[in-house]
Design a protein around this motif. Structure first.
Motif, PDB file in Angstrom:
ATOM      1  N   TYR A 126      13.032   5.857   2.793  1.00 55.15           N
ATOM      2  CA  TYR A 126      12.573   4.575   3.318  1.00 55.15           C
ATOM      3  C   TYR A 126      11.426   4.817   4.277  1.00 55.15           C
ATOM      4  CZ  TYR A 126      16.892   2.926   1.282  1.00 55.15           C
ATOM      5  OH  TYR A 126      17.898   2.631   0.394  1.00 55.15           O
ATOM      6  N   ARG A 127      10.436   3.929   4.222  1.00 56.96           N
ATOM      7  CA  ARG A 127       9.253   4.086   5.059  1.00 56.96           C
ATOM      8  C   ARG A 127       8.881   2.757   5.708  1.00 56.96           C
ATOM      9  NH1 ARG A 127       4.562   7.182   2.019  1.00 56.96           N
ATOM     10  NH2 ARG A 127       3.761   7.035   4.136  1.00 56.96           N
ATOM     11  N   THR A 128       8.447   2.837   6.943  1.00 56.44           N
ATOM     12  CA  THR A 128       7.914   1.669   7.645  1.00 56.44           C
ATOM     13  C   THR A 128       6.445   1.877   7.996  1.00 56.44           C
ATOM     14  OG1 THR A 128       8.653   2.556   9.774  1.00 56.44           O
ATOM     15  CG2 THR A 128      10.144   1.022   8.650  1.00 56.44           C
ATOM     16  N   ASP A 129       5.871   2.965   7.498  1.00 59.04           N
ATOM     17  CA  ASP A 129       4.513   3.342   7.885  1.00 59.04           C
ATOM     18  C   ASP A 129       3.481   3.161   6.785  1.00 59.04           C
ATOM     19  OD1 ASP A 129       5.448   5.336   6.228  1.00 59.04           O
ATOM     20  OD2 ASP A 129       4.643   6.985   7.433  1.00 59.04           O
ATOM     21  N   CYS A 130       3.822   2.426   5.739  1.00 57.52           N
ATOM     22  CA  CYS A 130       2.824   2.246   4.679  1.00 57.52           C
ATOM     23  C   CYS A 130       3.015   0.897   3.996  1.00 57.52           C
ATOM     24  CB  CYS A 130       2.895   3.373   3.658  1.00 57.52           C
ATOM     25  SG  CYS A 130       4.316   3.298   2.571  1.00 57.52           S
ATOM     26  N   VAL A 131       1.898   0.378   3.513  1.00 58.01           N
ATOM     27  CA  VAL A 131       1.900  -0.822   2.685  1.00 58.01           C
ATOM     28  C   VAL A 131       1.415  -0.372   1.309  1.00 58.01           C
ATOM     29  CG1 VAL A 131       0.866  -3.091   2.323  1.00 58.01           C
ATOM     30  CG2 VAL A 131       1.452  -2.342   4.639  1.00 58.01           C
ATOM     31  N   PRO A 132       2.190  -0.627   0.266  1.00 51.70           N
ATOM     32  CA  PRO A 132       1.767  -0.161  -1.055  1.00 51.70           C
ATOM     33  C   PRO A 132       0.513  -0.878  -1.537  1.00 51.70           C
ATOM     34  CG  PRO A 132       3.707  -1.556  -1.232  1.00 51.70           C
ATOM     35  CD  PRO A 132       3.459  -1.346   0.228  1.00 51.70           C
ATOM     36  N   ASP A 133      -0.251  -0.206  -2.385  1.00 51.05           N
ATOM     37  CA  ASP A 133      -1.417  -0.851  -2.960  1.00 51.05           C
ATOM     38  C   ASP A 133      -0.967  -1.923  -3.961  1.00 51.05           C
ATOM     39  OD1 ASP A 133      -1.205   0.307  -5.697  1.00 51.05           O
ATOM     40  OD2 ASP A 133      -1.684   2.185  -4.680  1.00 51.05           O
ATOM     41  N   ILE A 134      -1.897  -2.746  -4.369  1.00 49.35           N
ATOM     42  CA  ILE A 134      -1.579  -3.884  -5.234  1.00 49.35           C
ATOM     43  C   ILE A 134      -0.928  -3.447  -6.538  1.00 49.35           C
ATOM     44  CG2 ILE A 134      -2.591  -5.761  -6.611  1.00 49.35           C
ATOM     45  CD1 ILE A 134      -4.606  -6.177  -4.347  1.00 49.35           C
ATOM     46  N   ALA A 135      -1.470  -2.436  -7.189  1.00 47.49           N
ATOM     47  CA  ALA A 135      -0.930  -2.004  -8.483  1.00 47.49           C
ATOM     48  C   ALA A 135       0.502  -1.485  -8.346  1.00 47.49           C
ATOM     49  CB  ALA A 135      -1.821  -0.933  -9.097  1.00 47.49           C
ATOM     50  N   THR A 136       0.770  -0.726  -7.308  1.00 45.59           N
ATOM     51  CA  THR A 136       2.114  -0.183  -7.086  1.00 45.59           C
ATOM     52  C   THR A 136       3.102  -1.305  -6.797  1.00 45.59           C
ATOM     53  OG1 THR A 136       1.164   1.889  -6.264  1.00 45.59           O
ATOM     54  CG2 THR A 136       3.454   1.422  -5.668  1.00 45.59           C
ATOM     55  N   ALA A 137       2.708  -2.227  -5.927  1.00 44.34           N
ATOM     56  CA  ALA A 137       3.582  -3.357  -5.599  1.00 44.34           C
ATOM     57  C   ALA A 137       3.787  -4.257  -6.812  1.00 44.34           C
ATOM     58  CB  ALA A 137       3.004  -4.150  -4.431  1.00 44.34           C
ATOM     59  N   ARG A 138       2.729  -4.488  -7.575  1.00 45.13           N
ATOM     60  CA  ARG A 138       2.828  -5.331  -8.766  1.00 45.13           C
ATOM     61  C   ARG A 138       3.854  -4.758  -9.752  1.00 45.13           C
ATOM     62  NH1 ARG A 138      -2.565  -5.805 -10.507  1.00 45.13           N
ATOM     63  NH2 ARG A 138      -2.725  -7.690  -9.250  1.00 45.13           N
ATOM     64  N   ALA A 139       3.842  -3.448  -9.944  1.00 43.64           N
ATOM     65  CA  ALA A 139       4.803  -2.814 -10.849  1.00 43.64           C
ATOM     66  C   ALA A 139       6.232  -3.045 -10.370  1.00 43.64           C
ATOM     67  CB  ALA A 139       4.515  -1.319 -10.970  1.00 43.64           C
TER      68      ALA A 139
END
Length: 133
Positions: free
Chosen positions: A4-17
């Motif tokens: 688990y991470r609180t230090d990153c926001v995924p990029d659009i493609a990763t989040a979209r998947a």
């Protein structure tokens, strides 16, 4: 092993998947890069769950860290559901703003999930989807 991470926001493609891999993708503008990108970039509390380099869960919130945390999205990949990942994402969200109450709108498929883990139903919530009359 899930990390688990609180230090990153995924990029659009990763989040979209991820969103496509669960029921939440049908109710979010995941194919509109500007809107979906704004959703990811402007949440001020994001907790993610990873299986190696694969994003398998996300808790995306807006919080004032003192009174209210609005949990806008809780998404866990269909193949990773029922493993406690959603509950851990919420626990970590709560731990980041322990004085704030978590408020959310449940997806129809998740209505029975939230009471099961300790949420109370609140009958006086309101939603404005269009312009004021």
């Amino acid at each position: 092993m899930i990390t688990y991470r609180t230090d990153c926001v995924p990029d659009i493609a990763t989040a979209r998947a991820l969103y496509r891999s669960c029921s939440l993708g049908a109710r979010r503008p995941i194919d509109d890069d500007a809107r979906f990108g704004a959703m990811l970039a402007n949440a001020n509390l994001t907790v993610t769950a990873w299986d190696g380099d694969q994003l398998v869960g996300i808790s995306r919130s807006m919080t004032d860290y003192g009174f209210t945390t609005y949990l806008a999205d809780l998404a866990v990949s269909q193949t990773y559901q029922r493993l406690g990942i959603g509950k851990e994402l919420i626990r970590l969200t709560q731990a980041a703003a322990p004085e704030a109450k978590i408020v959310l709108l449940a997806a129809p498929a998740a209505v029975d999930y939230y009471p099961h883990i300790g949420f109370d139903h609140h009958a006086s919530a309101w939603l404005l989807s269009g312009p004021l009359r």
